[in-house]
Design a protein around this motif. Structure first.
Motif, PDB file in Angstrom:
ATOM      1  N   ASP A 146      -5.702 -62.246 -20.058  1.00 45.37           N
ATOM      2  CA  ASP A 146      -5.999 -61.010 -19.996  1.00 45.37           C
ATOM      3  C   ASP A 146      -5.971 -60.094 -20.952  1.00 45.37           C
ATOM      4  O   ASP A 146      -6.643 -59.344 -21.417  1.00 45.37           O
ATOM      5  CB  ASP A 146      -5.004 -60.478 -19.044  1.00 45.37           C
ATOM      6  CG  ASP A 146      -5.205 -61.060 -17.347  1.00 45.37           C
ATOM      7  OD1 ASP A 146      -6.133 -61.466 -17.256  1.00 45.37           O
ATOM      8  OD2 ASP A 146      -4.296 -60.850 -16.747  1.00 45.37           O
ATOM      9  N   ARG A 147      -5.180 -60.491 -22.022  1.00 48.91           N
ATOM     10  CA  ARG A 147      -4.966 -59.807 -23.241  1.00 48.91           C
ATOM     11  C   ARG A 147      -6.301 -60.200 -24.126  1.00 48.91           C
ATOM     12  O   ARG A 147      -6.876 -59.067 -24.714  1.00 48.91           O
ATOM     13  CB  ARG A 147      -3.612 -60.064 -24.072  1.00 48.91           C
ATOM     14  CG  ARG A 147      -2.618 -59.682 -23.396  1.00 48.91           C
ATOM     15  CD  ARG A 147      -1.264 -59.885 -24.519  1.00 48.91           C
ATOM     16  NE  ARG A 147       0.095 -59.307 -23.833  1.00 48.91           N
ATOM     17  CZ  ARG A 147       0.308 -58.299 -23.910  1.00 48.91           C
ATOM     18  NH1 ARG A 147      -0.395 -57.050 -24.480  1.00 48.91           N
ATOM     19  NH2 ARG A 147       1.507 -57.572 -23.212  1.00 48.91           N
ATOM     20  N   LEU A 148      -6.565 -61.355 -24.089  1.00 49.05           N
ATOM     21  CA  LEU A 148      -7.950 -61.648 -24.910  1.00 49.05           C
ATOM     22  C   LEU A 148      -9.098 -60.880 -24.199  1.00 49.05           C
ATOM     23  O   LEU A 148      -9.896 -60.436 -24.986  1.00 49.05           O
ATOM     24  CB  LEU A 148      -8.086 -62.989 -24.849  1.00 49.05           C
ATOM     25  CG  LEU A 148      -7.149 -63.975 -25.530  1.00 49.05           C
ATOM     26  CD1 LEU A 148      -7.168 -65.597 -25.122  1.00 49.05           C
ATOM     27  CD2 LEU A 148      -7.322 -63.951 -27.062  1.00 49.05           C
ATOM     28  N   LYS A 149      -9.270 -60.753 -22.938  1.00 50.62           N
ATOM     29  CA  LYS A 149     -10.489 -60.152 -22.372  1.00 50.62           C
ATOM     30  C   LYS A 149     -10.166 -58.534 -22.843  1.00 50.62           C
ATOM     31  O   LYS A 149     -11.256 -58.116 -23.061  1.00 50.62           O
ATOM     32  CB  LYS A 149     -10.331 -60.233 -20.777  1.00 50.62           C
ATOM     33  CG  LYS A 149     -11.458 -59.606 -20.298  1.00 50.62           C
ATOM     34  CD  LYS A 149     -11.535 -59.788 -18.799  1.00 50.62           C
ATOM     35  CE  LYS A 149     -12.726 -59.254 -18.086  1.00 50.62           C
ATOM     36  NZ  LYS A 149     -12.908 -57.965 -18.097  1.00 50.62           N
ATOM     37  N   LYS A 150      -9.037 -58.053 -22.793  1.00 47.54           N
ATOM     38  CA  LYS A 150      -8.740 -56.541 -23.287  1.00 47.54           C
ATOM     39  C   LYS A 150      -9.578 -56.424 -24.682  1.00 47.54           C
ATOM     40  O   LYS A 150     -10.102 -55.154 -24.974  1.00 47.54           O
ATOM     41  CB  LYS A 150      -7.885 -56.308 -22.733  1.00 47.54           C
ATOM     42  CG  LYS A 150      -7.324 -55.990 -21.443  1.00 47.54           C
ATOM     43  CD  LYS A 150      -6.001 -55.481 -21.313  1.00 47.54           C
ATOM     44  CE  LYS A 150      -5.598 -55.105 -19.633  1.00 47.54           C
ATOM     45  NZ  LYS A 150      -4.183 -54.514 -19.496  1.00 47.54           N
ATOM     46  N   ALA A 151      -8.896 -57.389 -25.325  1.00 44.76           N
ATOM     47  CA  ALA A 151      -8.949 -57.089 -26.835  1.00 44.76           C
ATOM     48  C   ALA A 151     -10.721 -57.359 -26.983  1.00 44.76           C
ATOM     49  O   ALA A 151     -11.291 -56.420 -28.012  1.00 44.76           O
ATOM     50  CB  ALA A 151      -8.277 -58.287 -27.676  1.00 44.76           C
ATOM     51  N   ASP A 162      -8.562 -54.124 -34.595  1.00 39.51           N
ATOM     52  CA  ASP A 162      -8.741 -53.853 -33.256  1.00 39.51           C
ATOM     53  C   ASP A 162      -8.688 -54.964 -32.426  1.00 39.51           C
ATOM     54  O   ASP A 162      -8.245 -54.896 -31.033  1.00 39.51           O
ATOM     55  CB  ASP A 162     -10.006 -52.915 -33.093  1.00 39.51           C
ATOM     56  CG  ASP A 162     -10.175 -51.522 -33.384  1.00 39.51           C
ATOM     57  OD1 ASP A 162      -9.019 -51.082 -33.492  1.00 39.51           O
ATOM     58  OD2 ASP A 162     -11.054 -50.906 -33.329  1.00 39.51           O
ATOM     59  N   PHE A 163      -8.905 -56.328 -32.632  1.00 42.60           N
ATOM     60  CA  PHE A 163      -8.784 -57.113 -31.800  1.00 42.60           C
ATOM     61  C   PHE A 163      -7.103 -57.860 -32.172  1.00 42.60           C
ATOM     62  O   PHE A 163      -6.732 -58.525 -33.097  1.00 42.60           O
ATOM     63  CB  PHE A 163      -9.618 -58.454 -32.237  1.00 42.60           C
ATOM     64  CG  PHE A 163      -9.741 -59.492 -31.220  1.00 42.60           C
ATOM     65  CD1 PHE A 163     -10.966 -59.493 -30.393  1.00 42.60           C
ATOM     66  CD2 PHE A 163      -8.559 -60.285 -31.025  1.00 42.60           C
ATOM     67  CE1 PHE A 163     -10.892 -60.608 -29.335  1.00 42.60           C
ATOM     68  CE2 PHE A 163      -8.967 -61.558 -30.219  1.00 42.60           C
ATOM     69  CZ  PHE A 163     -10.018 -61.396 -29.216  1.00 42.60           C
ATOM     70  N   MET A 164      -6.361 -57.397 -31.114  1.00 40.37           N
ATOM     71  CA  MET A 164      -4.893 -57.816 -31.150  1.00 40.37           C
ATOM     72  C   MET A 164      -4.287 -57.702 -32.541  1.00 40.37           C
ATOM     73  O   MET A 164      -3.447 -58.450 -32.844  1.00 40.37           O
ATOM     74  CB  MET A 164      -4.705 -59.102 -30.484  1.00 40.37           C
ATOM     75  CG  MET A 164      -5.324 -59.467 -29.084  1.00 40.37           C
ATOM     76  SD  MET A 164      -4.818 -61.034 -28.361  1.00 40.37           S
ATOM     77  CE  MET A 164      -2.954 -60.738 -28.087  1.00 40.37           C
ATOM     78  N   GLY A 165      -4.399 -56.494 -32.986  1.00 32.32           N
ATOM     79  CA  GLY A 165      -3.968 -56.194 -34.344  1.00 32.32           C
ATOM     80  C   GLY A 165      -4.220 -57.189 -35.180  1.00 32.32           C
ATOM     81  O   GLY A 165      -3.178 -57.330 -36.263  1.00 32.32           O
TER      82      GLY A 165
END
Length: 288
Positions: A102-107, A137-140
């Motif tokens: 889910d974090r990957l999709k949000k990023a 912006d992609f997961m820091g």
């Protein structure tokens, strides 16, 4: 305070800081004015945008996306992206407050990217060069398996084509959701940088705000020439962690580009508007 409450509080603080920085800078919003997060001067959005996302009053350098960075550095229409189809997975089925998937999709939705680095071949003032450009912006800008693989592959491609490499870093370090798989990328990318050296290929690092953790401890600082963008924070552990460990107060400018230049850890500190010319001059001097 429970661990869950700590995570929630930390997340809220991060969202608040990020919102403050980008407020009014999104071109999709109708506001014409914004306030500089550093000097608090009221400015037209267009003033900052036309000044390469640098405050014209205090010279504060805002973070920029990987695609914007490529546009600023490379000759128009010269960049050809490579390895964009290498995509992240969730090898450990990792879940903290939410699943890694889910974090990957949000990023991806937030940044418009598949991962925290863009790799490809471009030209800077006519000089052909391989680039690996990170996006905070992609997961820091964290480094997981895909970041390590793409950085390694572009270095190997540069050896094949006998062209120099420019790595532009902006990262908080290794990606915790991939655990040891993420840490392995430090060795992997460092070995690739070593192969560049063995092949006699020029390798340039450009450190931008912020560059920390496993990136600093691997390919981010192994270049033949290390350039830092003005005002960028660069280090391994954070300031607070170091102060608590050594029980001493650190200098105010500690871990800034200017401090590292003074201590001999970077070779050049450059304003954003001068970066393209600076890199082109280095390539010209090396005859590549």
């Amino acid at each position: 305070m429970t661990i869950q409450e700590w995570f929630d509080k930390r997340k809220e603080a991060q969202i608040e800081r990020r919102a403050k920085e980008i407020k009014g800078l999104d071109s999709d919003t109708p506001e014409l004015w914004t306030k500089c997060v550093h000097c608090e001067t009221q400015l037209l959005k267009s003033e900052i945008e036309e000044n390469m996302m640098v405050c014209p009053h205090c010279d504060y350098h805002y973070k920029v996306s990987a695609r914007t960075r490529i546009k600023q550095l490379c000759d128009e229409n010269s960049f050809n992206e490579l390895f964009q189809n290498i995509l992240p997975t969730n090898p450990l089925d990792f879940v903290d407050t939410e699943s890694y998937s889910d974090r990957l999709k949000k990023a991806k939705d937030k940044s418009g990217l598949n991962e925290a680095v863009i790799t490809g071949i471009g030209e800077i003032k006519g000089h052909r060069i391989a680039l690996a450009v990170m996006d905070f912006d992609f997961m820091g800008g964290s480094m997981g398996s895909v970041v390590g693989e793409k950085v390694t592959r572009i270095m190997e491609k540069a050896i094949e084509l006998k062209i120099p490499v420019l790595a532009v870093t902006s990262s908080g370090g290794a990606r915790m959701q991939e655990s040891a798989l993420s840490l392995m990328q430090m060795a992997k990318t460092s070995c690739a940088a070593g192969k560049l050296d063995e092949a006699g290929i020029l390798y340039i690092n450009l450190l931008t705000e912020p560059t920390f953790g496993g990136i600093t401890a691997s390919f981010g600082t192994l270049g033949d020439i290390i350039i830092a963008e003005q005002g960028a924070r660069i280090g391994f552990a954070g300031r607070r962690v170091i102060e608590q460990t050594i029980r001493q107060k650190l200098p105010d400018d500690f871990q800034t580009a200017e401090y590292l230049l003074k201590c001999g850890q970077v070779d050049i500190v450059s304003k954003r508007k001068n970066l393209r010319k600076t890199i082109a001059n280095i390539l010209e001097m090396h005859g590549v």
